[in-house]
Design a protein around this motif. Structure first.
Motif, PDB file in Angstrom:
ATOM      1  N   VAL A  81       6.270  64.286  14.166  1.00 17.49           N
ATOM      2  CA  VAL A  81       4.848  64.119  13.854  1.00 17.49           C
ATOM      3  C   VAL A  81       4.116  65.441  14.101  1.00 17.49           C
ATOM      4  CG1 VAL A  81       4.760  61.633  14.270  1.00 17.49           C
ATOM      5  CG2 VAL A  81       4.465  63.216  16.186  1.00 17.49           C
ATOM      6  N   THR A  82       4.856  66.541  13.957  1.00 18.12           N
ATOM      7  CA  THR A  82       4.281  67.854  14.259  1.00 18.12           C
ATOM      8  C   THR A  82       3.046  68.137  13.429  1.00 18.12           C
ATOM      9  OG1 THR A  82       6.501  68.662  14.788  1.00 18.12           O
ATOM     10  CG2 THR A  82       4.783  70.318  14.418  1.00 18.12           C
ATOM     11  N   GLU A  83       3.118  67.829  12.129  1.00 16.40           N
ATOM     12  CA  GLU A  83       1.989  68.111  11.245  1.00 16.40           C
ATOM     13  C   GLU A  83       0.748  67.341  11.682  1.00 16.40           C
ATOM     14  OE1 GLU A  83       0.701  67.704   6.520  1.00 16.40           O
ATOM     15  OE2 GLU A  83       2.732  67.163   7.174  1.00 16.40           O
ATOM     16  N   TYR A  84       0.938  66.052  12.018  1.00 18.83           N
ATOM     17  CA  TYR A  84      -0.201  65.254  12.458  1.00 18.83           C
ATOM     18  C   TYR A  84      -0.770  65.796  13.771  1.00 18.83           C
ATOM     19  CZ  TYR A  84       1.023  61.766   8.932  1.00 18.83           C
ATOM     20  OH  TYR A  84       1.283  61.133   7.753  1.00 18.83           O
ATOM     21  N   GLU A  85       0.122  66.137  14.723  1.00 21.84           N
ATOM     22  CA  GLU A  85      -0.347  66.617  16.020  1.00 21.84           C
ATOM     23  C   GLU A  85      -1.115  67.922  15.887  1.00 21.84           C
ATOM     24  OE1 GLU A  85       3.149  66.787  18.401  1.00 21.84           O
ATOM     25  OE2 GLU A  85       3.020  64.679  19.011  1.00 21.84           O
ATOM     26  N   ASN A  96      -2.813  68.952  13.246  1.00 19.97           N
ATOM     27  CA  ASN A  96      -4.124  68.655  12.653  1.00 19.97           C
ATOM     28  C   ASN A  96      -5.032  67.926  13.637  1.00 19.97           C
ATOM     29  OD1 ASN A  96      -3.939  69.801  10.052  1.00 19.97           O
ATOM     30  ND2 ASN A  96      -2.679  68.090   9.340  1.00 19.97           N
ATOM     31  N   ILE A  97      -4.439  67.041  14.461  1.00 19.14           N
ATOM     32  CA  ILE A  97      -5.229  66.323  15.468  1.00 19.14           C
ATOM     33  C   ILE A  97      -5.813  67.304  16.472  1.00 19.14           C
ATOM     34  CG2 ILE A  97      -5.041  64.766  17.457  1.00 19.14           C
ATOM     35  CD1 ILE A  97      -3.126  63.056  15.745  1.00 19.14           C
ATOM     36  N   GLN A  98      -4.978  68.237  16.967  1.00 23.83           N
ATOM     37  CA  GLN A  98      -5.466  69.250  17.906  1.00 23.83           C
ATOM     38  C   GLN A  98      -6.552  70.110  17.265  1.00 23.83           C
ATOM     39  OE1 GLN A  98      -2.046  71.431  19.254  1.00 23.83           O
ATOM     40  NE2 GLN A  98      -1.151  69.673  20.316  1.00 23.83           N
ATOM     41  N   ARG A  99      -6.346  70.411  15.996  1.00 23.16           N
ATOM     42  CA  ARG A  99      -7.316  71.229  15.269  1.00 23.16           C
ATOM     43  C   ARG A  99      -8.664  70.510  15.162  1.00 23.16           C
ATOM     44  NH1 ARG A  99      -5.861  72.816   9.097  1.00 23.16           N
ATOM     45  NH2 ARG A  99      -7.747  73.971   8.491  1.00 23.16           N
ATOM     46  N   ILE A 100      -8.639  69.225  14.798  1.00 19.03           N
ATOM     47  CA  ILE A 100      -9.876  68.461  14.654  1.00 19.03           C
ATOM     48  C   ILE A 100     -10.532  68.225  16.014  1.00 19.03           C
ATOM     49  CG2 ILE A 100     -10.831  66.231  13.967  1.00 19.03           C
ATOM     50  CD1 ILE A 100     -10.203  68.118  11.667  1.00 19.03           C
ATOM     51  N   GLU A 101      -9.725  67.965  17.055  1.00 19.61           N
ATOM     52  CA  GLU A 101     -10.283  67.796  18.394  1.00 19.61           C
ATOM     53  C   GLU A 101     -11.001  69.056  18.847  1.00 19.61           C
ATOM     54  OE1 GLU A 101      -6.898  66.597  20.653  1.00 19.61           O
ATOM     55  OE2 GLU A 101      -7.256  64.449  20.346  1.00 19.61           O
ATOM     56  N   GLN A 102     -10.422  70.224  18.501  1.00 18.19           N
ATOM     57  CA  GLN A 102     -11.083  71.483  18.851  1.00 18.19           C
ATOM     58  C   GLN A 102     -12.391  71.637  18.088  1.00 18.19           C
ATOM     59  OE1 GLN A 102     -10.310  73.823  21.226  1.00 18.19           O
ATOM     60  NE2 GLN A 102     -12.328  74.587  20.623  1.00 18.19           N
ATOM     61  N   ARG A 103     -12.385  71.223  16.801  1.00 16.28           N
ATOM     62  CA  ARG A 103     -13.621  71.300  16.028  1.00 16.28           C
ATOM     63  C   ARG A 103     -14.697  70.370  16.616  1.00 16.28           C
ATOM     64  NH1 ARG A 103     -10.746  74.660  14.321  1.00 16.28           N
ATOM     65  NH2 ARG A 103     -11.788  75.526  16.142  1.00 16.28           N
ATOM     66  N   LEU A 104     -14.277  69.195  17.110  1.00 13.91           N
ATOM     67  CA  LEU A 104     -15.236  68.289  17.735  1.00 13.91           C
ATOM     68  C   LEU A 104     -15.832  68.916  18.992  1.00 13.91           C
ATOM     69  CD1 LEU A 104     -13.456  64.832  17.335  1.00 13.91           C
ATOM     70  CD2 LEU A 104     -15.684  65.457  16.411  1.00 13.91           C
ATOM     71  N   ARG A 105     -14.992  69.609  19.766  1.00 10.23           N
ATOM     72  CA  ARG A 105     -15.517  70.308  20.945  1.00 10.23           C
ATOM     73  C   ARG A 105     -16.473  71.419  20.530  1.00 10.23           C
ATOM     74  NH1 ARG A 105     -10.165  69.228  22.894  1.00 10.23           N
ATOM     75  NH2 ARG A 105      -9.373  71.192  22.023  1.00 10.23           N
ATOM     76  N   ASP A 106     -16.126  72.099  19.442  1.00  8.23           N
ATOM     77  CA  ASP A 106     -17.014  73.156  18.939  1.00  8.23           C
ATOM     78  C   ASP A 106     -18.362  72.567  18.511  1.00  8.23           C
ATOM     79  OD1 ASP A 106     -15.066  75.048  19.370  1.00  8.23           O
ATOM     80  OD2 ASP A 106     -14.318  75.028  17.310  1.00  8.23           O
ATOM     81  N   LEU A 118      -5.965  60.342  11.196  1.00  2.00           N
ATOM     82  CA  LEU A 118      -4.762  61.066  11.611  1.00  2.00           C
ATOM     83  C   LEU A 118      -4.035  60.333  12.733  1.00  2.00           C
ATOM     84  CD1 LEU A 118      -6.048  64.762  11.562  1.00  2.00           C
ATOM     85  CD2 LEU A 118      -4.517  63.672   9.922  1.00  2.00           C
ATOM     86  N   ASN A 119      -4.793  59.809  13.698  1.00  2.46           N
ATOM     87  CA  ASN A 119      -4.156  59.055  14.782  1.00  2.46           C
ATOM     88  C   ASN A 119      -3.486  57.797  14.257  1.00  2.46           C
ATOM     89  OD1 ASN A 119      -4.607  60.577  17.180  1.00  2.46           O
ATOM     90  ND2 ASN A 119      -6.765  60.009  17.138  1.00  2.46           N
ATOM     91  N   ALA A 120      -4.116  57.141  13.268  1.00  2.02           N
ATOM     92  CA  ALA A 120      -3.522  55.945  12.671  1.00  2.02           C
ATOM     93  C   ALA A 120      -2.248  56.306  11.905  1.00  2.02           C
ATOM     94  CB  ALA A 120      -4.528  55.270  11.752  1.00  2.02           C
ATOM     95  N   LYS A 121      -2.297  57.396  11.116  1.00  5.20           N
ATOM     96  CA  LYS A 121      -1.117  57.798  10.351  1.00  5.20           C
ATOM     97  C   LYS A 121       0.029  58.239  11.260  1.00  5.20           C
ATOM     98  CE  LYS A 121      -2.922  59.132   5.832  1.00  5.20           C
ATOM     99  NZ  LYS A 121      -2.930  60.176   4.808  1.00  5.20           N
ATOM    100  N   LYS A 122      -0.345  58.851  12.386  1.00  7.70           N
ATOM    101  CA  LYS A 122       0.673  59.308  13.336  1.00  7.70           C
ATOM    102  C   LYS A 122       1.473  58.130  13.886  1.00  7.70           C
ATOM    103  CE  LYS A 122       1.061  61.523  17.859  1.00  7.70           C
ATOM    104  NZ  LYS A 122       0.315  62.101  19.003  1.00  7.70           N
ATOM    105  N   GLN A 123       0.832  56.944  13.981  1.00 10.89           N
ATOM    106  CA  GLN A 123       1.486  55.788  14.578  1.00 10.89           C
ATOM    107  C   GLN A 123       2.307  54.975  13.584  1.00 10.89           C
ATOM    108  OE1 GLN A 123      -0.982  53.939  18.006  1.00 10.89           O
ATOM    109  NE2 GLN A 123      -2.490  54.595  16.507  1.00 10.89           N
ATOM    110  N   MET A 124       2.137  55.235  12.284  1.00  6.76           N
ATOM    111  CA  MET A 124       2.879  54.431  11.307  1.00  6.76           C
ATOM    112  C   MET A 124       4.303  54.956  11.151  1.00  6.76           C
ATOM    113  SD  MET A 124       1.327  55.582   7.612  1.00  6.76           S
ATOM    114  CE  MET A 124       1.591  57.216   6.939  1.00  6.76           C
TER     115      MET A 124
END
Length: 678
Positions: free
Chosen positions: A44-48, A50-60, A277-283
């Motif tokens: 799930v590297t691609e999802y992780e 992108n998730i880290q990337r979006i989480e960083q954008r949310l912090r920004d 992304l979190n939902a897709k990561k779990q499927m």
């Protein structure tokens, strides 16, 4: 009503290219809690990433929102609902949306960081210029002539700042040296000192100066040696610096005003991307197929099935998962309360979410919480204020559901306080009428109310253990229900009977009555260990049923362990019961505070006092009532909370459940259109 809604475990099977439509349907349905179905070794590297990337954008985005000019808020904003402006967003797909959001946030962040760096440099320059201005002003007041000083050959002059608290020590140290000192107040904590000395003592005095935290000052090379002219140039430079700083601040504020709506849009978009992304990561993805597993309320499974199949015209399959009688992952807990009980759910959540197979205490607490509060705060006048204030607040508050719930809790507690005040005959701390029940503040009423408080505790503690029995029964763990909790009830009530009837006459206890609590205690200690030993050989045959009877902590089900636990249970039940005496203590504290207020008012305006003193006494009474209402109300609320959490919840409630969080995206500020949903 007393248990979380029943759930159905479901699996959704579809082709990978249809997952976007499935997730869109689940989002609209809003009642599907997604659980991880992908094996641990799934890539799930691609999802992780992108998730880290979006989480960083949310912090920004959060950081940018804090830095930029925010919306003007008012305490009255909770009484109105703001209608946000919806921004239409059209993009090719979610991947494009990720890139667009990322670029937009980073572009604004870069602009803000550039402005912040400029402001930081200007602030540094301003500090330096301010220091130079203060030093030059002091030098000018001391009439220091830099040009003349430089012509001296045998005399050396130092200009320095010296902390005020070290000045006298510096003078004492240099008393024996040939040194002339002139000083000027530089700022509240430092002097500017002008030191004249023979050139040969220069290094020695400089070392002493540094040891007392002195800082040597010299006019920058670009400034004229004339202090007046240098001071004029520094003031002009400082003025220019402030104008530049103001311009940059205005630019940043203007940038914030322009992008404030964008931050809301980008934040919402990033949250929606993160949810997907979190939902897709779990499927689970295998070849061309994708599997999405989760939970849906039983009552809505058929609706979910028909909704998904109608969206994809039969190209998707949804099946209830009944493969496991006792699933490894406990179903999430979805709690549904009536509008009158819902506010008290805020209190239950402070302790935790009920487990799936656990009774929810909120409906019962919606009754017991106001009752206990009212008994400790029994005053019709104060209760009326709480009732009216809470009802008005609960009706008017629109923008904050938590505050709205608190208001309704306050109103309910106020109603209970009115009833208790009528029973005690109290109205704003004064006995204006005969109590309907008793006056706990005089004579035998104190002891009678103390006994009543303990009875209230006994009833509530017993109800907690009864609910514990019900929790075990729900899990079909009859061994703990019948051999642990049921004997605990008999042991507790037997002990209460023993003390109530025979007091502390141990001779009478030993003549036979002690068996009333002793027999349940023996069953509580040895009952389950003997039962487990009896059925141990049949464990493999019983399978899951055997596991249910052993419970969660079989290693603790030895006779020795349960004996010590029984002793601990005895002390806890005793301390918990005595703890309910706080009902009397807090009621007495409320009465005592009110008595002090009226006593003070009586001293200010005795019989026959002037109108002015009567007005002053009235002010004291009003302020005193407000003080008691606020302080005592808060204290009583906290102690009511404690009686429920520590004396009641601890008997039956774990509160370690998983909250039901359906896959749901929020579109408050945006209206998203995807050109390619496959």
């Amino acid at each position: 009503m007393l248990r979380p809604q029943r759930m159905t475990a479901a699996s959704i099977f579809c082709l990978k290219k249809y997952t976007e439509i499935v997730f869109e349907t689940l989002n609209r349905f809003g009642e599907f809690h997604i659980e991880s179905s992908a094996p641990e070794n799934t890539d799930v590297t691609e999802y992780e990433q992108n998730i880290q990337r979006i989480e960083q954008r949310l912090r920004d985005i959060k950081g940018l929102s804090n830095q930029l000019a925010e919306k003007k808020t008012s305490p009255l904003s909770i009484f109105r609902l703001n209608q946000p402006t919806i921004v239409p967003i059209t993009t090719d797909n979610w991947h494009s949306l990720i890139e667009e959001t990322d670029q937009n946030v980073l572009a604004l962040k870069e602009k803000i960081e550039t402005l912040n760096a400029t402001i930081a440099n200007l602030q540094k320059q301003r500090d330096e210029l301010t220091q130079q201005r203060d030093m030059l002003a002091c030098m000018n007041s001391l009439e220091v002539d830099i040009a003349s000083i430089k012509r001296f050959k045998h005399i050396h002059v130092e200009i320095a700042s010296l902390p005020i608290n070290t000045y006298e020590a510096f003078k004492a140290t240099t008393r024996t040296l040939p040194l002339e000192i002139r000083r000027c107040r530089l700022n509240p904590s430092a002097y500017l000192v002008c030191l004249a000395m023979p050139a040969k003592h220069k290094e020695e005095i400089q070392k002493i100066l540094h040891s007392y935290h002195g800082e040597i000052f010299s006019i920058p090379p670009h400034l004229p040696e004339n202090t007046k002219m240098a001071l004029r140039e520094v003031k002009n430079a400082l003025k220019e610096n402030r104008e530049k700083e103001k311009t940059i601040y205005n630019n940043r504020q203007h940038l914030g005003e322009e992008n404030r709506p964008n931050l809301d849009v980008w934040g919402e978009t990033a949250q929606n991307i993160l949810a997907l992304l979190n939902a897709k990561k779990q499927m689970l993805q295998s070849g061309r197929l994708a599997t999405i597993k989760g939970y849906v309320p039983q009552s809505r499974f058929c609706e979910l099935e028909s909704t998904i199949e109608s969206m994809l015209n039969g190209k998707v399959i949804i099946l209830p998962d009944k493969a496991q009688e006792a699933p490894v992952v406990e179903p999430p807990s979805k709690i549904k309360h009536s509008r009158w009980i819902e506010p008290f759910g805020e209190i239950t959540k402070l302790y935790g979410v009920p487990k799936y197979d656990e009774i929810d205490p909120t409906p019962v607490m919606a009754i017991t919480f106001p009752i206990l509060f009212g008994l400790m705060f029994g005053d019709m006048g104060h209760g009326l204020v709480l009732l009216v204030g809470g009802a008005v607040g609960g009706s008017l508050v629109k923008g904050n559901q938590s505050i709205k719930n608190i208001c309704w809790i306050m109103a309910t507690c106020g109603a209970a306080a009115i009833i208790a005040g009528a029973l005690f005959g109290e109205f704003f701390g004064q006995p204006f009428f005969e109590p309907l029940w008793l006056n706990p503040f005089h004579g035998g009423g104190v002891f009678e109310f103390l006994l009543f408080s303990l009875v209230v505790g006994i009833v509530q503690i017993t109800s907690g253990i009864i609910i514990e029995v019900a929790n075990y029964a729900i899990k079909h763990n009859w061994s703990d229900a019948l051999l642990t909790s049921a004997p605990k009830i008999a042991f507790y009530l037997g002990g209460v009977y023993l003390i109530a009837v025979y007091q502390l006459n141990f001779t009478n206890w030993l003549s036979g009555p002690i068996l009333i609590p002793l027999i349940p205690f023996i069953i509580m200690v040895i009952g389950k260990p003997l039962f487990l030993r009896t059925i141990k050989s049949r464990g493999p045959k019983l399978g899951g049923s055997y596991a249910q009877q052993t419970g969660e902590h079989t290693e603790q089900d030895s006779v020795a362990t349960r004996f010590f636990e029984g002793g601990n249970t005895l002390t806890r039940l005793l301390s918990n019961t005595i703890s309910y005496s706080r009902i009397l203590a807090l009621l007495m504290a409320h009465w005592a505070l009110m008595m002090v207020i009226y006593t003070v008012a009586g001293l200010i305006a005795p019989a026959g006092a002037s109108p002015l003193l009567l007005v002053l006494a009235g002010v004291v009474i009003v302020i005193g009532n407000v003080f008691v209402l606020a302080l005592e109300g808060l204290i009583v609320f906290i102690h009511t909370l404690r009686l429920h959490f520590y004396e009641w919840f601890s008997k039956f409630y774990a509160g370690t459940g998983t909250e039901f969080k359906p896959y749901k995206q929020n579109f408050t500020y945006t209206k998203l259109t995807l050109k390619d949903r496959n």
